[in-house]
Scaffold this active site. Structure first.
Site, mmCIF file in Angstrom:
data_model
loop_
_atom_site.group_PDB
_atom_site.id
_atom_site.type_symbol
_atom_site.label_atom_id
_atom_site.label_comp_id
_atom_site.label_asym_id
_atom_site.label_seq_id
_atom_site.Cartn_x
_atom_site.Cartn_y
_atom_site.Cartn_z
ATOM 1 N N GLU A 185 12.375 2.706 13.899
ATOM 2 C CA GLU A 185 11.433 3.726 13.450
ATOM 3 C C GLU A 185 10.193 3.673 14.331
ATOM 4 O OE1 GLU A 185 9.951 2.927 9.460
ATOM 5 O OE2 GLU A 185 10.050 0.770 9.819
ATOM 6 N N HIS A 216 -1.124 -21.125 0.261
ATOM 7 C CA HIS A 216 -0.053 -20.167 0.532
ATOM 8 C C HIS A 216 0.732 -19.782 -0.720
ATOM 9 C CE1 HIS A 216 -1.117 -21.320 4.557
ATOM 10 N NE2 HIS A 216 -0.221 -20.506 5.092
ATOM 11 N N ARG A 220 7.784 4.085 -5.092
ATOM 12 C CA ARG A 220 7.971 3.140 -3.980
ATOM 13 C C ARG A 220 6.957 1.995 -4.079
ATOM 14 N NH1 ARG A 220 7.777 5.426 2.007
ATOM 15 N NH2 ARG A 220 5.561 5.507 1.519
ATOM 16 N N TYR A 279 0.829 -1.200 0.000
ATOM 17 C CA TYR A 279 0.000 0.000 0.000
ATOM 18 C C TYR A 279 0.861 1.247 0.000
ATOM 19 C CZ TYR A 279 0.938 0.933 4.976
ATOM 20 O OH TYR A 279 1.548 1.234 6.163
ATOM 21 N N ARG A 299 -7.782 -20.478 -1.374
ATOM 22 C CA ARG A 299 -6.758 -20.295 -0.340
ATOM 23 C C ARG A 299 -5.664 -21.353 -0.434
ATOM 24 N NH1 ARG A 299 -4.961 -21.357 4.692
ATOM 25 N NH2 ARG A 299 -4.263 -19.547 5.900
HETATM 26 N N1 PDD Z 1 2.990 5.172 7.193
HETATM 27 N N2 PDD Z 1 7.672 3.929 8.655
HETATM 28 C C1 PDD Z 1 6.527 3.223 8.687
HETATM 29 C C2 PDD Z 1 6.513 1.905 9.388
HETATM 30 C C3 PDD Z 1 5.371 3.746 8.059
HETATM 31 O O1 PDD Z 1 4.235 3.026 8.074
HETATM 32 C C4 PDD Z 1 5.427 5.010 7.432
HETATM 33 C C5 PDD Z 1 4.226 5.612 6.751
HETATM 34 C C6 PDD Z 1 6.647 5.703 7.449
HETATM 35 C C7 PDD Z 1 6.798 7.055 6.792
HETATM 36 O O2 PDD Z 1 6.735 6.960 5.391
HETATM 37 P P1 PDD Z 1 6.212 8.186 4.489
HETATM 38 O O3 PDD Z 1 7.007 9.356 4.884
HETATM 39 O O4 PDD Z 1 6.488 7.740 3.104
HETATM 40 O O5 PDD Z 1 4.745 8.345 4.797
HETATM 41 C C8 PDD Z 1 7.745 5.131 8.058
HETATM 42 C C9 PDD Z 1 1.770 5.594 6.542
HETATM 43 C C10 PDD Z 1 1.543 7.051 6.630
HETATM 44 C C11 PDD Z 1 0.622 4.759 7.093
HETATM 45 O O6 PDD Z 1 0.833 3.563 7.263
HETATM 46 O O7 PDD Z 1 -0.458 5.286 7.331
#
Ligand code: PDD
Length: 285
Positions: free
Chosen positions: A182, A102, A52, A33, A100
């Protein structure tokens, strides 16, 4: 106004927007996504988000179901039909619907495509940024390829829930070496006492955030010092400032980690300035 979503070739009312019970995204989280911010009805950094998306699909060997241009048309149509001025658009592509099993479906099935959009409240987001948020640290128990933006987000869901149950807003993942990777849905940053901006290097242990890239450009333009490297929780506790970046939050100051005040416990000047500067470096679609 009723909301409209795009689901596998059709624009549908939200209550009719459904996927099949044997959709592999639903059964195996076999899909990827993207989330893109919308400002004044226009997409921010859509080119990089779509690039991406393509990299995530390639990594999982899911074929891109249409050209990036065609997907861009659908995304803009969903924004227009939902009259989104300020908000987010969500794009999900899965391996498709199959009995279904895997292993990948044989023969191949068409990938599933969902696009939806939602309004955000700008005043609420500004208030959040003005106050800053609290985060808690949690063990990073995710798989080894979180650089791929898959819909398999259970550790992130549990981390965010643990944060909320402890009175915080977000969680920071800590790896086995004690370094911060993160946040649950954002990239993590600190400003050291020496004034350097530190965020983990983009390897397979973090998502290479688009906002992170734009903020790196903004930092370079300001001539500030950047260190893309692992940093420990102890370093974060002792930091002058901390913040997170993502498409939904842009630059959001972090004022407490595990209950300890960061700096003076208020949003810092570097994070606040970068939040403003971001828009000079983002691409408006
Ligand atoms: N999340 N790290 C993780 C695990 C994320 O899910 C996201 C973004 C980011 C930041 O990526 P970006 O700057 O490209 O949004 C880093 C989105 C916003 C979400 O899951 O809603």
């Amino acid at each position: 106004m009723s909301r409209i979503a795009y689901v596998n070739g059709r624009y549908l009312q939200f209550r009719e927007a459904k996927v099949h019970i044997e959709d592999r995204g639903y059964q195996f989280a076999d899909g990827v996504y993207e989330v893109c911010e919308v400002r004044s009805g226009r997409l921010l950094d859509s080119r990089r988000h779509l690039e991406r998306l393509k990299r995530s699909l390639d990594a999982l060997r899911i074929r891109m179901p249409m050209s990036a241009t065609a997907l861009g048309v659908i995304i803009r149509e969903v924004i227009a039909r939902n009259r989104i001025g300020y908000g987010i658009v969500y794009v999900q592509i899965g391996r498709g619907v199959a009995r279904r099993d895997h292993a990948f479906p044989r023969p191949d099935v068409p990938p599933s495509v969902v696009v939806m959009a939602r309004r955000l409240d700008p005043a609420r987001n500004e208030m959040l940024a003005a106050n800053g948020i609290a985060v808690v640290s949690v063990p990073d128990n995710r798989w080894g390829r979180v650089d791929i933006k898959t819909v398999g987000l259970l550790p992130n869901v549990l981390a965010r829930q643990a944060a909320i149950e402890q009175g915080a807003r977000d969680a920071w993942f800590i790896d086995k070496e004690g370094a911060i990777t993160e946040a649950a849905s954002a990239n993590a940053w600190i400003v050291t006492q020496a004034g350097a901006l530190v965020t983990r290097h983009a390897d397979q242990a973090i998502l290479r955030g688009i906002t992170r890239m734009v903020v790196l450009d903004a930092i370079k333009a300001q001539g500030l010092r950047i260190e893309e490297r692992a940093f420990s929780l102890a370093e974060a506790y002792a930091a002058r400032e901390a913040f997170v970046t993502s498409a939904t939050t842009i630059v959001l100051p972090v004022v407490r980690i595990d209950g300890r005040a960061i700096g003076d416990g208020k949003p810092g000047p570097v994070a606040t300035a970068l939040r403003r500067e971001f828009f000079r470096h983002a691409e408006v679609g």
